[in-house]
Design an enzyme around this catalytic site. Structure first.
Site, PDB file in Angstrom:
ATOM      1  N   ASN A 208       0.854  -1.200   0.000  1.00 35.44           N
ATOM      2  CA  ASN A 208       0.000   0.000   0.000  1.00 35.44           C
ATOM      3  C   ASN A 208       0.885   1.244   0.000  1.00 35.44           C
ATOM      4  OD1 ASN A 208       0.567   0.791   2.845  1.00 35.44           O
ATOM      5  ND2 ASN A 208      -0.354  -1.214   3.222  1.00 35.44           N
ATOM      6  N   ASP A 277      -3.909  -6.536   4.790  1.00 40.97           N
ATOM      7  CA  ASP A 277      -4.856  -7.472   5.397  1.00 40.97           C
ATOM      8  C   ASP A 277      -4.745  -8.861   4.775  1.00 40.97           C
ATOM      9  OD1 ASP A 277      -6.187  -5.808   7.301  1.00 40.97           O
ATOM     10  OD2 ASP A 277      -7.035  -4.702   5.597  1.00 40.97           O
ATOM     11  N   LYS A 287      10.459 -16.204 -10.564  1.00 45.26           N
ATOM     12  CA  LYS A 287       9.612 -15.195 -11.205  1.00 45.26           C
ATOM     13  C   LYS A 287       8.532 -15.860 -12.071  1.00 45.26           C
ATOM     14  CE  LYS A 287       9.828 -11.323 -14.347  1.00 45.26           C
ATOM     15  NZ  LYS A 287      10.614 -10.697 -15.396  1.00 45.26           N
ATOM     16  N   PHE A 322      -4.667   2.948  14.813  1.00 43.22           N
ATOM     17  CA  PHE A 322      -5.035   3.945  13.808  1.00 43.22           C
ATOM     18  C   PHE A 322      -6.153   3.353  12.968  1.00 43.22           C
ATOM     19  CE2 PHE A 322      -2.183   7.673  13.260  1.00 43.22           C
ATOM     20  CZ  PHE A 322      -1.384   7.473  14.367  1.00 43.22           C
ATOM     21  N   LYS A 336     -13.622  -0.382  15.234  1.00 41.79           N
ATOM     22  CA  LYS A 336     -12.268  -0.949  15.409  1.00 41.79           C
ATOM     23  C   LYS A 336     -11.800  -0.793  16.854  1.00 41.79           C
ATOM     24  CE  LYS A 336     -10.946  -0.520  10.596  1.00 41.79           C
ATOM     25  NZ  LYS A 336     -10.407   0.290   9.532  1.00 41.79           N
ATOM     26  N   LYS A 340     -11.186  -4.285  18.676  1.00 42.77           N
ATOM     27  CA  LYS A 340      -9.777  -4.606  18.939  1.00 42.77           C
ATOM     28  C   LYS A 340      -9.379  -4.262  20.381  1.00 42.77           C
ATOM     29  CE  LYS A 340      -8.683  -4.116  14.032  1.00 42.77           C
ATOM     30  NZ  LYS A 340      -7.628  -4.108  13.014  1.00 42.77           N
TER      31      LYS A 340
END
Ligand code: PMT
Length: 399
Positions: A208, A277, A287, A322, A336, A340
């Site tokens: 990301n 995730d 490869k 976060f 969350k 959590k």
């Protein structure tokens, strides 16, 4: 980050005086108002105009200059300072202050100030090791003056040894540390930062846009405020802040293992990393060839949720997560926080310009367990980091 801080930068006559130009640049970039005081011999090495242009303030060179005295006298320089930094500091300057001599603007300012004073000595190795110099430094340390240890290497005089002025960025860190309260001393903070990379084959991965800036800023702020910091980071282009223990990882699985190994002795855990995730269900050993395919379906499997695992095994530590959201910011972040088992969650709407991934600033809200939501304006990531640490201290004090 040093907004509103007033720093007197003393420059004495040494070949390393050119490095204090860069130190000045770093201090002003961080928002400090800097007043430069040069000894007469310092002006032989670097022209006052350079310092004047970069600080935006007149450079002070002479105790008896009537014009300068009427504008801003040595006592007002001393009184108004939040910090005095002398870089480079010669043996002569240190010897004078250690013996109570105040015969020019810089020594007078140092003697008259109640602000912390940081000396960065730079000199020939034999001068540095001379027992007279050592006694002077020791005497000043006993009186609460601060010193930066010189670096070792080839000296301008041709000798090898200790006596070099350290890098300006290191001097900046030491100066900034003196301007922050040491209100996190005794805390051991584990921070995660950056993205994770989940390998498809030896040349491709799923990841990301996290740059690591948010997590590194928290690490920098925490270490400056006296905490012992372990920074567990996915791949980034950033240098770890001075004083931080860096554990470099690639994948979510590696981050999970590194976090679990570090949390035992932690008092606070802050998860700013953008953990992937999912990861490819299989990693190819070599490869993957195109082989004439028009499409390629990648099967992904779930990664461990590190934060959820921490929440489930919650110990003494304070747990901060976060939430990077693109919609329903508050509702999703609160979910969350609850699922959590967190003490605090930092919600950022990553669709806003100047917030979230790969930018210098962030726009966040703090959500607390008791339902309270605090909205912060756009800030640099370092400012967000300090605000977050303030809230963590508040929670630890039962606030
Ligand atoms: O790195 P920068 O470029 O500075 O960008 C900063 C940031 C946008 C990455 C940062 O501000 C941020 O929002 N970090 C959290 C990103 C994220 O993964 O959010 P999330 O809502 O998907 O996850 C919620 C929390 O669970 C996060 O604390 C995350 O670290 C944690 N998590 C998520 C998945 C997983 N498998 N394990 C986790 O621990």
């Amino acid at each position: 980050m040093l907004n509103g801080k007033r720093i007197v930068l003393g420059v004495t006559g040494g070949i390393a005086a050119y490095k204090s130009v860069e130190l000045l640049r770093l201090l002003t970039k961080a928002g400090a108002e800097v007043h430069v005081v040069m000894t007469r011999s310092a002006t032989e090495f670097v022209g006052p105009l350079t310092f004047q242009a970069l600080s935006g303030n007149p450079v002070h060179t002479d105790l008896f200059n009537l014009y300068q005295e009427s504008e801003i006298g040595h006592i007002s320089l001393a009184d108004g300072a939040d910090l005095v930094v002398v870089a480079p500091a010669t043996a002569n300057l240190i010897g004078k202050v250690a013996n109570g001599i105040a015969d020019d603007l810089l020594t007078t300012t140092i003697m008259a100030t109640k602000a912390p004073v940081l000396f960065a000595p730079a000199m020939n190795v034999n001068m540095f090791e001379n027992p007279i110099y050592r006694a002077n430094e020791h005497r000043l340390e006993e009186h609460g003056y601060h010193f930066v240890e010189p670096a070792t290497g080839e000296l301008a005089c041709g000798w090898e040894g200790k006596g070099k002025l350290p890098d300006p960025s290191y001097l900046f860190d030491r100066a900034a540390a003196l301007l922050h309260p040491a209100d996190l001393q005794g805390e051991r903070i584990v921070i995660t930062a950056g993205p994770t990379r989940e390998e498809i084959d030896p040349v491709r991965y799923v990841s990301n846009y996290s740059s690591g800036r948010m997590g590194y800023a928290i690490a920098e702020a925490a270490v400056r405020r006296g905490a012992e910091v372990v920074l567990i980071s996915g791949p980034t282009a950033l240098a770890p802040p001075t004083g931080v223990k860096l554990v470099a990882v690639q994948s979510a699985k590696q981050m999970h293992d590194a976090v679990m190994a570090a949390v035992d002795k932690a008092s606070v855990v802050i998860k700013a990393a953008a953990v992937a995730d999912y990861r490819p269900a299989e990693r190819a050993e070599s490869k993957v060839k195109k082989g004439g395919r028009e499409a390629w379906q990648l099967e992904l499997e779930k990664n461990p949720d590190i934060l959820a695992a921490l929440g489930a095994m919650k110990k003494e530590w304070l747990l901060v997560g976060f939430a990077a959201e693109t919609d329903d910011l508050i509702a999703n972040a609160r979910k969350k926080l609850e699922q959590k088992n967190l003490d605090l969650i930092v919600a950022n709407d990553v669709t806003c310009a100047d917030a979230g991934f790969d930018v210098e600033t962030n726009i966040v809200r703090f959500l607390f367990r008791d339902g309270k939501v605090e909205e912060l304006p756009k800030m640099t990531k370092l400012e967000v980091a300090h605000s977050l640490l303030d809230r963590i201290i508040g929670l630890k004090q039962g606030g």
